[in-house]
Enzyme design. Structure first.
Site, PDB file in Angstrom:
ATOM      1  N   ASP A  21     -76.656 -28.580  56.698  1.00 39.12           N
ATOM      2  CA  ASP A  21     -77.580 -27.417  56.899  1.00 39.12           C
ATOM      3  C   ASP A  21     -78.038 -26.990  55.566  1.00 39.12           C
ATOM      4  O   ASP A  21     -77.031 -26.650  54.725  1.00 39.12           O
ATOM      5  CB  ASP A  21     -76.935 -26.416  57.587  1.00 39.12           C
ATOM      6  N   ILE A  22     -79.409 -27.245  55.398  1.00 42.03           N
ATOM      7  CA  ILE A  22     -79.868 -27.160  53.902  1.00 42.03           C
ATOM      8  C   ILE A  22     -79.650 -25.867  53.445  1.00 42.03           C
ATOM      9  O   ILE A  22     -79.291 -25.445  51.899  1.00 42.03           O
ATOM     10  CB  ILE A  22     -81.295 -27.272  53.923  1.00 42.03           C
ATOM     11  N   ASN A  35     -95.315 -23.717  56.167  1.00 40.12           N
ATOM     12  CA  ASN A  35     -96.610 -23.973  56.516  1.00 40.12           C
ATOM     13  C   ASN A  35     -97.764 -23.023  55.525  1.00 40.12           C
ATOM     14  O   ASN A  35     -96.992 -22.420  54.735  1.00 40.12           O
ATOM     15  CB  ASN A  35     -96.885 -23.488  57.997  1.00 40.12           C
ATOM     16  N   GLY A  43     -88.069 -24.023  63.050  1.00 44.67           N
ATOM     17  CA  GLY A  43     -87.414 -25.100  62.425  1.00 44.67           C
ATOM     18  C   GLY A  43     -86.542 -24.583  60.940  1.00 44.67           C
ATOM     19  O   GLY A  43     -86.062 -23.484  60.779  1.00 44.67           O
ATOM     20  N   VAL A  44     -86.487 -25.458  60.045  1.00 48.17           N
ATOM     21  CA  VAL A  44     -86.104 -25.486  58.859  1.00 48.17           C
ATOM     22  C   VAL A  44     -86.594 -24.056  58.010  1.00 48.17           C
ATOM     23  O   VAL A  44     -86.036 -23.217  57.467  1.00 48.17           O
ATOM     24  CB  VAL A  44     -85.990 -26.594  57.734  1.00 48.17           C
ATOM     25  N   ASP A  45     -87.835 -23.686  58.035  1.00 48.85           N
ATOM     26  CA  ASP A  45     -88.527 -22.760  57.468  1.00 48.85           C
ATOM     27  C   ASP A  45     -87.822 -21.464  58.092  1.00 48.85           C
ATOM     28  O   ASP A  45     -87.303 -20.470  57.210  1.00 48.85           O
ATOM     29  CB  ASP A  45     -89.995 -22.572  57.829  1.00 48.85           C
ATOM     30  N   SER A 132     -92.046 -32.680  57.476  1.00 56.64           N
ATOM     31  CA  SER A 132     -92.985 -33.050  58.207  1.00 56.64           C
ATOM     32  C   SER A 132     -92.419 -33.850  59.523  1.00 56.64           C
ATOM     33  O   SER A 132     -93.211 -34.235  60.494  1.00 56.64           O
ATOM     34  CB  SER A 132     -94.042 -33.914  57.815  1.00 56.64           C
ATOM     35  N   TYR A 136     -94.256 -31.227  62.754  1.00 55.84           N
ATOM     36  CA  TYR A 136     -95.332 -31.819  62.062  1.00 55.84           C
ATOM     37  C   TYR A 136     -95.258 -33.234  62.840  1.00 55.84           C
ATOM     38  O   TYR A 136     -96.540 -33.731  62.541  1.00 55.84           O
ATOM     39  CB  TYR A 136     -95.423 -31.740  60.777  1.00 55.84           C
TER      40      TYR A 136
HETATM   41  P1  ADP Z   1     -92.132 -29.749  59.815  1.00 57.45           P
HETATM   42  O1  ADP Z   1     -92.809 -28.421  60.281  1.00 57.45           O
HETATM   43  O2  ADP Z   1     -92.242 -29.933  58.359  1.00 57.45           O
HETATM   44  O3  ADP Z   1     -92.038 -31.021  60.532  1.00 57.45           O
HETATM   45  P2  ADP Z   1     -89.527 -28.889  60.722  1.00 57.45           P
HETATM   46  O4  ADP Z   1     -88.567 -27.545  60.230  1.00 57.45           O
HETATM   47  O5  ADP Z   1     -89.990 -28.810  62.004  1.00 57.45           O
HETATM   48  O6  ADP Z   1     -90.448 -29.013  59.494  1.00 57.45           O
HETATM   49  O7  ADP Z   1     -88.573 -29.955  60.847  1.00 57.45           O
HETATM   50  C1  ADP Z   1     -88.173 -30.653  59.556  1.00 57.45           C
HETATM   51  C2  ADP Z   1     -86.837 -31.391  59.495  1.00 57.45           C
HETATM   52  O8  ADP Z   1     -86.069 -30.235  59.136  1.00 57.45           O
HETATM   53  C3  ADP Z   1     -86.276 -31.822  60.820  1.00 57.45           C
HETATM   54  O9  ADP Z   1     -85.623 -33.168  60.660  1.00 57.45           O
HETATM   55  C4  ADP Z   1     -85.484 -30.543  61.344  1.00 57.45           C
HETATM   56  O10 ADP Z   1     -84.448 -31.048  62.358  1.00 57.45           O
HETATM   57  C5  ADP Z   1     -84.660 -30.249  60.145  1.00 57.45           C
HETATM   58  N1  ADP Z   1     -83.994 -28.975  60.043  1.00 57.45           N
HETATM   59  C6  ADP Z   1     -84.114 -27.931  60.888  1.00 57.45           C
HETATM   60  N2  ADP Z   1     -83.274 -27.057  60.633  1.00 57.45           N
HETATM   61  C7  ADP Z   1     -82.766 -27.435  59.283  1.00 57.45           C
HETATM   62  C8  ADP Z   1     -81.507 -26.950  58.537  1.00 57.45           C
HETATM   63  N3  ADP Z   1     -81.045 -25.837  58.746  1.00 57.45           N
HETATM   64  N4  ADP Z   1     -81.315 -27.706  57.327  1.00 57.45           N
HETATM   65  C9  ADP Z   1     -81.807 -29.092  57.189  1.00 57.45           C
HETATM   66  N5  ADP Z   1     -82.801 -29.673  57.980  1.00 57.45           N
HETATM   67  C10 ADP Z   1     -83.328 -28.776  58.996  1.00 57.45           C
END
Ligand code: ADP
Length: 188
Positions: A21-22, A35, A43-45, A132, A136
């Site tokens: 988990d980042i 975005n 998602g990660v955002d 992405s 995305y």
């Molecule tokens: P994008 O819109 O750029 O595609 P997303 O957040 O939908 O971004 O997904 C990008 C990657 O981040 C995916 O592999 C997703 O599983 C991952 N992700 C989601 N939550 C976390 C987290 N807490 N730590 C690391 N990676 C994550």
């Protein structure tokens, strides 16, 4: 072999991957797959804004007031708020439209511009998610190749403060895709 760290050395810097988990990373900065609105999202955002608290969004609002929406492939830096990382670098990866709309160049730019900002801010360590490849829709095997080659090229081409780059991959499929590319690039 399975448990050996998957890593490579480039020009004295270390590039490696982990599954995790980042938001829990202790690198100087973590990169957000944001975005263009910089107002948060899924998602990660969403995870980064939830874990880091409102200070991150406050910084993002100031940036948007000053320079408008963040174009795809560009990057900006804010506080890390309550995160263990001091800073968040926000970048916008491309939406996948089939591969003939400059997606690879834009994805490469997102990594390069993020590292440029880290270097300008004199940071030593940076964590990236897989930009992405979630909402995305960028195919992960292709994205992994662009991502690892972009970071390796950046480290190879200049002397920078950045001595450690970590890809923090959330799920096993993504980890495996990056692992395959890193092994291949590192063996050359
Ligand atoms: P994008 O819109 O750029 O595609 P997303 O957040 O939908 O971004 O997904 C990008 C990657 O981040 C995916 O592999 C997703 O599983 C991952 N992700 C989601 N939550 C976390 C987290 N807490 N730590 C690391 N990676 C994550």
């Amino acid at each position: 072999m399975e448990n050996e760290p998957v890593q490579m050395k480039v020009n004295g810097s270390r590039l490696f991957i982990i599954q995790g988990d980042i938001t829990r990373q202790t690198t100087d900065a973590i990169v957000n797959a944001a975005n263009s609105s910089l107002m948060g999202g899924g998602g990660v955002d969403g995870a980064i804004h939830r874990a880091g608290g409102p200070a991150i969004l406050e910084d993002c609002k100031k940036i948007v007031a000053r320079q408008g929406r963040l174009p795809t492939g560009q990057a900006v830096i804010t506080t890390g708020g309550n995160l263990p990382a001091k800073h968040v670098i926000h970048t916008v990866g491309p939406v996948w439209h089939g591969g003939d709309r400059g997606e690879a160049e834009l994805l490469e730019s997102a990594y390069r511009e993020s590292l440029k900002i880290a270097a300008e801010s004199n940071l030593a360590s940076v964590s990236f998610p897989s930009i992405s490849t979630g909402a995305y829709g960028y195919p992960v095997e292709q994205a992994a190749g662009v991502a690892i080659r972009a970071v390796a090229a950046f480290l190879r081409e200049r002397e920078t403060s950045v001595s450690e780059v970590v890809f923090v991959l959330f799920d096993t499929g993504t980890y495996d895709a990056y692992s395959a590319v890193l092994r291949e690039v590192a063996s050359k």
